[in-house]
Design an enzyme around this catalytic site. Structure first.
Site, PDB file in Angstrom:
ATOM      1  N   GLU A  25       0.803  -1.221   0.000  1.00 55.31           N
ATOM      2  CA  GLU A  25       0.000   0.000   0.000  1.00 55.31           C
ATOM      3  C   GLU A  25       0.841   1.278   0.000  1.00 55.31           C
ATOM      4  OE1 GLU A  25      -3.184   0.061  -0.343  1.00 55.31           O
ATOM      5  OE2 GLU A  25      -3.952  -1.879   0.296  1.00 55.31           O
ATOM      6  N   SER A  69     -56.812 -21.441  23.426  1.00 58.69           N
ATOM      7  CA  SER A  69     -56.877 -22.440  24.504  1.00 58.69           C
ATOM      8  C   SER A  69     -55.603 -22.542  25.330  1.00 58.69           C
ATOM      9  CB  SER A  69     -57.163 -23.810  23.910  1.00 58.69           C
ATOM     10  OG  SER A  69     -58.264 -23.712  23.052  1.00 58.69           O
TER      11      SER A  69
END
Lengths: 173, 822
Positions: free
Chosen positions: B213, B494
């Protein structure tokens, strides 16, 4: 009446834990079921009753046959004990909770955890965990008595003399 | 001003009349004067502009300076809280499931290898498992890296050794694999990172970065002019601006402000800021920030920032375990993670990795042998690890966030690097995810429903401590949107019936499981609204039915009649006692479950039943450590007894019966063993919601199925949610549900008549019953109740053995004499 904050109480607590971990009599109470459920209470698929699951933790054992504490639980109880001695309540509870994840139906572990809470002065937690231990203790009367003692102590320390007396009465019987 | 001007012009006019001869001279002098004034004026303006520009530039630079410093200081330490799964424990006597352990190891990024000399490797055979474990900071232990060796005999772990580097070993009873990092609590931009310090970064990575880089990194002052010159030359030659040329410092600045725009407008401030950074911080600080900051990929909506996290994401391993090829691969991905995505474009990545290697060779950072060796390596991207990295359990994560919100400020969660040890069990979660999606597909096919119309939510809890083992808020497990398990509130139908019956059983001098309930039509008058006339699902009424039967068959009329007789306040009190934490309006429809709840709400209530009557807080977090590894908070096991054990016993027995003989029957098919499953179906009006809640000894699972638009699904609890439920539970390691032991409960044979039978009391069944309920008047066939001669006191302490089946223990019926005189 034992106050867990004093040194004698500490020794008592320690001895109780020793008894739990070391001596085989009240130890490893893995299977809480003494007999299989009667056949009409068993799951039936296509007219056939499903067999009961296998594995040593579910083997049918009577009180006398109970095995000694499993090595892993023994080890974790030993850790909890040394953490209790150094007043590392979080550590002690953590070790016992770790053991409980392995043997969640071991009433001795619940009782040991209750004891740590009592020594820590977390009375309400102590009472609840001792009650939990009792629901799993079946007919282990020595364990029940130990739990009643913890509950009586905790209620008294919590200022609930009436509830404490109930458990002292049970102990006296 | 205007007047003055006019006057001047008038004067000029007059003078022009008088001095016509000197006209030319005068014009010249005016011009000269004007030019001079203009010159002076522009000089002044120019000076001011220059001054202004300089001032502006200084101000701008100062502004940039503040901005870049704030960014650098702030970003340097902004690490989101990291979330870990539960650790897998391995201990003596444990059944050893090689497949399960291996999937866990692979997800952790361990690599199978014949020798385990390198950290992060393992080998597994039928009798042994060797692992070179990484160091890990557990909440209660700072474990160094270590080698372990397990031996397995008869399918169980028989021996565990921890081996020191010297070869000495120590036997132990229990060890654990480290938990897996599965997510982070990040702010809205979903950035994530695993911070690494420069001294932990392998030198090869630093060498590769600098060689590839920015070779002048250590000598320039923020700008790499050689690189810039190259870019400028190329731009002039081709008219295109190419990437590169930026120094590492510039790239760091660029990453802070996250625009990939390549223009002069961006380039100038970037260059100024780079120089400013170099003024304030040394090279190592800048390099460390760079290594932790750059963008290396995207996992779902998580941006992978920094090499530390990228290493975990692509290899499942920490940075210091990577070899040269793997490190240079990361450098290759750097800066263009979507173009160089190793999972999608391995060919591109290999090419660029080789370029990185080449630049290292040119910079004399590696020798020919290292170069050739690394170049010959495959990419080694771990598919399991990168899949594991995308396993972010969004639904469970939602619960963790909710649970932590009360204890921690959101900025602490976003920036303090907290380590959060959660309860999620990846194995259970995997079962839940695959079973739910597979079963939903099948149900849609079987019921000819359009594909993808059904939705589901589910939660799996450990019954002994309330820990959430798995959770799902969408049929697509990786969907991070609407979390139905926490947010979809639907009527539960239920599912509330057991709590109505429990309320009745808590009055043992009025009700037992054998008590007859009228399953007959009922009309409830309500002020201000029309009368309420509930109906059974089959539209019929069934006469007097035993309570256990009414629950098993989920009879609405019997439930409403019972609930009204008990009092709505009593039933609602039970709901609140067992863990429903929102107020419920006192309406009779509550008895049939017209209460909207989410899956987690339902699981809280059923957990109280599954744990034997103890209300346990549902928890998703075990403990929290600070970023520095200091324990902050432990969520201890907590419980409160809210139902006496005897009543829990009875209601759980009834729920087992609902599975053995009732509406829950469907879940049993496919089970290999009898785990004593207890459970209940729930269906709401017009089949809009399908529920099933049920538990074994160790796991409680609640499932909801329905549609997001709340339209009917044509599914009942049994045909929808129950199928999903069994798909999940049948693949989990279950333990049998034990009802416990009580001296107060005996089993009793009850005679009864079939509904349409002409003969009375020819049928019988055995039910558990409290001693105090034995002489109730509302039992069926009271004249057929048989009593045992056995002495009650003796039978209470009866200890059954293997050979003896339990006998029916009944108290002797009191004689009239005894009844009167005690």
């Amino acid at each position: 009446m034992i106050n867990f904050r004093n040194p004698f109480a500490f020794i008592f607590g320690f001895m109780a834990m020793m008894q739990l971990a070391g001596c085989a009599s009240s130890a490893r109470v893995a299977p809480d079921r003494s007999v299989p459920a009667p056949i009409e209470e068993r799951a039936i698929v296509d007219g056939k009753a499903l067999p009961l699951p296998e594995g040593p933790d579910l083997r049918i054992e009577t009180m006398q046959e109970r095995k000694v504490v499993s090595p892993v639980v023994k080890r974790l109880i030993a850790s909890a004990r040394s953490q209790t001695l150094s007043q590392d309540w979080d550590g002690a509870s953590g070790s016992l909770e770790r053991a409980l994840r392995i043997e969640p139906r071991n009433p001795n572990l619940w009782s040991a955890l209750a004891e740590v809470k009592c020594e820590q002065g977390a009375w309400q937690k102590c009472i609840q965990l001792a009650a939990k231990s009792n629901t799993l203790s079946r007919a282990d009367s020595s364990l029940r008595r130990r739990n009643w003692h913890l509950m009586a102590t905790a209620h008294k320390a919590n200022g609930n003399n009436e509830a404490a007396q109930q458990f002292f009465d049970k102990l006296a019987k | 001003m205007a007047n003055k001007k006019t006057q001047n012009i008038t004067t000029d006019k007059n003078s022009s009349k008088k001095l016509r001869g000197t006209k030319d001279n005068a014009e010249f002098s005016i011009l000269k004067r004007t030019a001079g004034a203009l010159w002076r004026f522009s000089k002044l303006i120019f000076g001011r502009v220059v001054l202004g520009l300089v001032v502006c530039l200084i101000a701008y630079t100062a502004y940039l300076d503040v901005m870049i410093r704030r960014e650098f200081e702030g970003q340097k330490w902004a690490i989101p809280a990291h979330l870990y799964t539960r650790p897998l424990e391995l201990y003596l006597g444990q059944t050893f499931d090689a497949q399960l352990v291996e999937s866990e190891l692979k997800e952790l990024g361990y690599v199978g290898s014949s020798s385990i000399n390198r950290v992060g490797t393992y080998n597994l055979s039928s009798q042994t498992l060797n692992v070179h474990q990484r160091a890990f900071r557990f909440w209660d232990e700072d474990r160094p890296r270590q080698r372990i060796s397990l031996s397995v005999v008869d399918g169980r772990i028989a021996d565990i050794k921890v081996i020191e580097p010297s070869g000495n070993y120590e036997s132990t009873e229990i060890i654990r694999l480290e938990p897996r990092l599965f997510g982070s609590v990040s702010p809205l931009n979903h950035e994530d990172r695993t911070l690494v310090k420069l001294d932990e970064v392998p030198q090869a990575l630093i060498d590769a970065l600098i060689a590839y880089e920015d070779r002048q990194f250590y000598s320039h002052f923020g700008l790499n002019f050689k690189g810039l010159a190259r870019v400028a030359f190329y731009a002039i030659k081709t008219g295109k601006i190419i990437g590169g040329g930026s120094s590492i410092t510039q790239q760091l600045v660029k990453n802070y402000f996250l625009t990939s725009e390549r223009s002069l407008r961006r380039k100038v401030p970037e260059m100024i800021m780079s120089v400013l950074l170099e003024v304030h911080y040394d090279k190592n600080e800048i390099l460390q920030a760079y290594i932790n900051e750059v963008n290396l990929g995207q996992a779902g909506n998580r941006a992978i920032h920094g090499f530390g996290l990228a290493s975990r994401y692509y290899y499942g391993r920490p940075l210091n375990e990577l070899d040269l090829s793997e490190l240079t691969t990361l450098v290759a991905i750097n800066n263009a993670p979507s173009r160089y995505n190793p999972l999608r474009r391995p060919d591109r990545v290999v090419k660029k990795r080789d370029i990185v290697l080449k630049s290292m060779l040119e910079a004399n950072k590696i020798d020919d042998r290292q170069y050739e060796l690394a170049k010959a390596s495959a990419l080694n991207i771990s598919p399991v690890a990168s899949r594991a990295a995308t396993l972010s359990y969004p639904s469970f994560l939602g619960l963790v966030r909710k649970d932590l919100k009360d204890a921690y400020k959101s900025e602490d969660l976003h920036s303090e690097g907290l380590q959060i040890y959660t309860t999620i069990n990846p194995r259970v979660q995997a079962v839940l995810e695959t079973s739910i999606s597979r079963e939903l597909d099948r149900i849609e096919k079987d019921h000819s429903l359009a594909e993808g119309t059904l939705q589901a939510a589910a939660v799996v809890l450990r019954t002994d401590n309330g820990e959430v083992a798995a959770m799902l808020g969408d049929r697509n497990a990786s969907f991070a949107g609407f979390n139905r398990a926490l947010k979809a509130k639907r009527p539960v139908g239920s599912l509330l019936k057991p709590f109505v019956f429990l309320t009745a059983l808590e009055s043992p001098n009025r009700y037992s499981l054998a008590s007859l309930l009228p399953d007959s039509p009922v009309v409830v008058e309500q002020k201000g609204s029309p009368d309420w006339q509930p109906k059974n699902y089959d539209g019929r009424s069934h006469g007097d039915v035993m309570m256990v039967e009414a629950l098993a068959q989920s009879y609405n009329l019997a439930t409403v009649n019972l609930g009204l007789a008990l009092g709505l306040d009593k039933v609602i009190d039970t709901l609140e006692r067992v863990g429903h934490d929102r107020s419920v309006r006192e309406l009779p429809s509550v008895l049939l479950g017209a209460v909207p709840m989410n899956t987690l709400d339902v699981s809280k209530m059923y957990l109280t039943l599954a744990s034997g009557g103890f209300k346990i807080p549902v928890k998703s977090v075990r403990s929290v450590l600070s970023g520095e590894g200091k324990p902050l908070n432990r969520y201890a096991l907590d419980m409160e007894q809210v139902i006496e054990p005897e009543y829990t016993y009875l209601i759980n027995y009834a729920l087992q019966d609902a599975v053995r003989n009732g509406t829950g029957r469907v879940v049993l098919r496919g089970f290999e063993y009898d785990y004593g499953i207890a459970g209940k179906t729930g269906t709401t009006n017009d089949y809009r919601d399908s529920w099933f809640a049920g538990f074994s000894g160790n796991y409680l699972t609640v499932v909801w199925v329905g549609r997001d638009d709340n339209k009917p699904t044509s599914l009942t609890g049994a045909s929808g949610a129950a199928r999903l439920w069994k798909g999940v539970m049948q693949r989990l390691p279950l333990q049998r549900l034990e009802l416990g032991f009580s001296e107060e409960i005996v089993s009793q044979k009850f005679f009864y008549s079939k509904l349409d039978a002409t003969e009375r009391c020819t049928e019988h069944r055995t039910l558990p019953v409290l001693l105090s309920s034995l002489e109730l008047e509302n039992m069926p066939c009271p004249d057929r109740i048989e009593y045992d001669d056995r002495d009650l006191e003796e039978s209470k302490y009866f200890e059954p053995t293997d050979e003896e089946m339990p006998i029916e223990r009944r108290p002797r019926k009191k004689s009239l004499w005894e009844k009167i005189f005690g």
